[in-house]
Motif scaffolding. Structure first.
Motif, PDB file in Angstrom:
ATOM      1  N   SER A   1      -4.107  -5.344   2.046  1.00  0.00           N
ATOM      2  CA  SER A   1      -5.454  -4.765   1.951  1.00  0.00           C
ATOM      3  C   SER A   1      -5.779  -3.997   3.227  1.00  0.00           C
ATOM      4  O   SER A   1      -6.416  -4.527   4.135  1.00  0.00           O
ATOM      5  CB  SER A   1      -6.494  -5.871   1.734  1.00  0.00           C
ATOM      6  N   PRO A   2      -5.338  -2.739   3.338  1.00  0.00           N
ATOM      7  CA  PRO A   2      -5.685  -1.948   4.526  1.00  0.00           C
ATOM      8  C   PRO A   2      -7.189  -1.807   4.706  1.00  0.00           C
ATOM      9  O   PRO A   2      -7.678  -1.604   5.815  1.00  0.00           O
ATOM     10  CB  PRO A   2      -5.036  -0.592   4.236  1.00  0.00           C
ATOM     11  N   SER A   3      -7.922  -1.906   3.609  1.00  0.00           N
ATOM     12  CA  SER A   3      -9.380  -1.814   3.652  1.00  0.00           C
ATOM     13  C   SER A   3      -9.945  -3.024   2.922  1.00  0.00           C
ATOM     14  O   SER A   3      -9.696  -3.212   1.735  1.00  0.00           O
ATOM     15  CB  SER A   3      -9.841  -0.525   2.960  1.00  0.00           C
TER      16      SER A   3
ATOM     17  N   GLN B   1     -11.646   4.974   6.244  1.00  0.00           N
ATOM     18  CA  GLN B   1     -10.884   4.710   5.025  1.00  0.00           C
ATOM     19  C   GLN B   1      -9.658   5.615   4.949  1.00  0.00           C
ATOM     20  O   GLN B   1      -8.562   5.161   4.607  1.00  0.00           O
ATOM     21  CB  GLN B   1     -11.775   4.913   3.797  1.00  0.00           C
ATOM     22  N   LEU B   2      -9.824   6.885   5.267  1.00  0.00           N
ATOM     23  CA  LEU B   2      -8.682   7.799   5.234  1.00  0.00           C
ATOM     24  C   LEU B   2      -7.669   7.431   6.309  1.00  0.00           C
ATOM     25  O   LEU B   2      -6.454   7.507   6.081  1.00  0.00           O
ATOM     26  CB  LEU B   2      -9.150   9.247   5.409  1.00  0.00           C
ATOM     27  N   THR B   3      -8.136   7.005   7.478  1.00  0.00           N
ATOM     28  CA  THR B   3      -7.218   6.553   8.531  1.00  0.00           C
ATOM     29  C   THR B   3      -6.378   5.378   8.043  1.00  0.00           C
ATOM     30  O   THR B   3      -5.153   5.347   8.248  1.00  0.00           O
ATOM     31  CB  THR B   3      -8.009   6.148   9.790  1.00  0.00           C
ATOM     32  N   ALA B   4      -7.016   4.420   7.390  1.00  0.00           N
ATOM     33  CA  ALA B   4      -6.292   3.253   6.875  1.00  0.00           C
ATOM     34  C   ALA B   4      -5.276   3.662   5.814  1.00  0.00           C
ATOM     35  O   ALA B   4      -4.143   3.152   5.779  1.00  0.00           O
ATOM     36  CB  ALA B   4      -7.280   2.246   6.294  1.00  0.00           C
ATOM     37  N   MET B   5      -5.637   4.610   4.965  1.00  0.00           N
ATOM     38  CA  MET B   5      -4.716   5.046   3.917  1.00  0.00           C
ATOM     39  C   MET B   5      -3.544   5.827   4.497  1.00  0.00           C
ATOM     40  O   MET B   5      -2.413   5.718   4.025  1.00  0.00           O
ATOM     41  CB  MET B   5      -5.477   5.860   2.871  1.00  0.00           C
TER      42      MET B   5
ATOM     43  N   GLU C   1     -12.949  17.476   3.352  1.00  0.00           N
ATOM     44  CA  GLU C   1     -13.306  18.060   4.648  1.00  0.00           C
ATOM     45  C   GLU C   1     -12.187  17.887   5.668  1.00  0.00           C
ATOM     46  O   GLU C   1     -12.083  18.667   6.626  1.00  0.00           O
ATOM     47  CB  GLU C   1     -14.590  17.413   5.174  1.00  0.00           C
ATOM     48  N   GLN C   2     -11.352  16.855   5.477  1.00  0.00           N
ATOM     49  CA  GLN C   2     -10.230  16.606   6.375  1.00  0.00           C
ATOM     50  C   GLN C   2      -8.905  17.156   5.817  1.00  0.00           C
ATOM     51  O   GLN C   2      -7.832  16.780   6.270  1.00  0.00           O
ATOM     52  CB  GLN C   2     -10.118  15.104   6.660  1.00  0.00           C
ATOM     53  N   GLY C   3      -9.030  18.056   4.837  1.00  0.00           N
ATOM     54  CA  GLY C   3      -7.871  18.801   4.368  1.00  0.00           C
ATOM     55  C   GLY C   3      -7.021  18.112   3.324  1.00  0.00           C
ATOM     56  O   GLY C   3      -5.874  18.521   3.092  1.00  0.00           O
TER      57      GLY C   3
ATOM     58  N   VAL D   1      -0.506   2.968  -3.333  1.00  0.00           N
ATOM     59  CA  VAL D   1      -1.768   2.511  -3.905  1.00  0.00           C
ATOM     60  C   VAL D   1      -2.502   1.675  -2.861  1.00  0.00           C
ATOM     61  O   VAL D   1      -1.952   0.708  -2.333  1.00  0.00           O
ATOM     62  CB  VAL D   1      -1.545   1.684  -5.186  1.00  0.00           C
ATOM     63  N   VAL D   2      -3.734   2.064  -2.547  1.00  0.00           N
ATOM     64  CA  VAL D   2      -4.569   1.355  -1.565  1.00  0.00           C
ATOM     65  C   VAL D   2      -5.901   1.023  -2.227  1.00  0.00           C
ATOM     66  O   VAL D   2      -6.563   1.913  -2.735  1.00  0.00           O
ATOM     67  CB  VAL D   2      -4.811   2.223  -0.314  1.00  0.00           C
ATOM     68  N   ASN D   3      -6.244  -0.255  -2.289  1.00  0.00           N
ATOM     69  CA  ASN D   3      -5.446  -1.393  -1.851  1.00  0.00           C
ATOM     70  C   ASN D   3      -4.355  -1.697  -2.862  1.00  0.00           C
ATOM     71  O   ASN D   3      -4.479  -1.382  -4.036  1.00  0.00           O
ATOM     72  CB  ASN D   3      -6.332  -2.610  -1.647  1.00  0.00           C
TER      73      ASN D   3
END
Length: 345
Positions: free
Chosen positions: A122-124, A183-187, A221-223, A281-283
């Motif tokens: 569970s990264p998040s 969330q994007l950092t964790a993914m 927004e982060q591409g 797949v996250v999570n």
């Protein structure tokens, strides 16, 4: 569902924290200031579509004000317990008898044992709790599909524009607590390669759609190309999972596993791509191990105390309420052996 934006406030003590909050409330006694702030809150949520279904997320003119000291204490407790949960996850993967305590069905267990391609299932995740007598006590671990990050960040932005908050910040230092971009950092850490496209996957017609749209904007927004789709929109052919023709590198999974498994034909493309290692797949589906409410019993039952470090055991005793699976037999409570059924009655 009523939410509040979270802000951390500089305050030296509990009594000063109480006075700080009292000052915020006192500012709202000015009818003009309160009315203007209510208008900003209402219009801000309307413009940002900060709604759960048709209801506004927040109807309170005060955000959740947290002192730096309380934030540090809560963060420390959460990090220690996250480490304990990680040790529990490892034990569950290695010990079939322990895993049986979770009452997983065969397909849940098969998916839990499959390698998700990254270390933390569970990264998040989200620990839910209540503060009583100055101590946070956690009553749920949402390891599978935690929500609310984007909602919080949108509310923070609205509260910062409210006249009452501006007046408050002329006397006190208050800093917003934001989480959605993490969330994007964790993914990205889970995927370990460049993410070209993300599919946010859940059923159609849910009241949480507005948060999916917020995350879509943040990711784009982060591409990162981002689509919102339902499980039935996914197709898996030639080692690629696709959503409406878009090749998907990563699925931001908001659909619950139990609901997915109830529709085997719909679930098949996503499950096949996941098991083949062709999509991140996250999570992960392994998250179901700790998402089970039984995980709190496996933390607090002293039969499993050897799984945890002394520091973790102290944190569990302080922050996890006494929890047991209801069944016939004996257990411990307050250092005494009890008959569980008699105790419950």
């Amino acid at each position: 569902m009523v939410r509040r934006a979270s802000l951390v406030v500089a305050a030296a003590s509990v009594s000063r924290a109480d006075r700080t909050i009292a000052m915020y409330h006192a500012a709202l006694e000015d009818p003009a200031l309160a009315s203007a702030s209510a208008m900003v809150l209402a219009s801000g949520q309307r413009d940002a579509r900060a709604v759960f279904g048709e209801r506004p997320l927040c109807v309170s003119l005060r955000p959740n004000l947290v002192t730096r000291a309380d934030l540090r204490a809560t963060t420390q407790a959460s990090e220690i317990l996250y480490g304990a949960l990680g040790r529990l996850e490892g034990a569950l993967l290695a010990d079939e008898d322990l895993r049986r305590e979770l009452d997983l069905d065969p397909e849940e267990e098969r998916l839990a044992l499959a390698d998700p391609g990254y270390r933390a299932a569970s990264p998040s995740s989200r620990l839910d709790g209540f503060v009583t007598d100055g101590v946070i006590r956690y009553v749920e671990y949402n390891a599978e599909s935690p929500a609310g990050m984007a909602y919080n960040d949108v509310l923070v932005g609205i509260f910062e524009r409210m006249p009452v908050m501006r007046a408050f910040k002329r006397r006190y230092r208050a800093h917003p607590l934001r989480a959605a971009r993490r969330q994007l950092t964790a993914m990205r850490r889970a995927h370990r390669r460049k993410i070209g496209s993300i599919a946010i996957v859940d059923w159609r017609g849910l009241p949480t759609l507005t948060e999916f749209e917020m995350f879509q904007r943040i990711f784009m927004e982060q591409g990162v190309r981002t689509v919102i789709c339902a499980p039935e929109d996914l197709r898996y052919r030639g080692s690629r999972l696709r959503a409406g023709g878009v090749a998907v590198d990563l699925v931001y999974r908001r659909v619950l596993l139990s609901e997915l498994l109830a529709k085997p034909a719909v679930a098949r493309p996503l499950l096949d791509a996941y098991l083949a290692g062709d999509v991140t797949v996250v999570n992960s589906f392994r998250a179901k191990l700790l998402h089970k409410k039984m995980s709190l019993a496996l933390l607090s039952d002293d039969r499993y105390a050897t799984l945890y470090t002394p520091l973790q055991r102290r944190a569990i005793a302080r922050h996890i309420p006494w929890t047991r699976k209801v069944r016939e037999g004996h257990t411990t409570h307050a250092a005494k052996v009890i008959d569980l059924v008699d105790f419950v009655v």
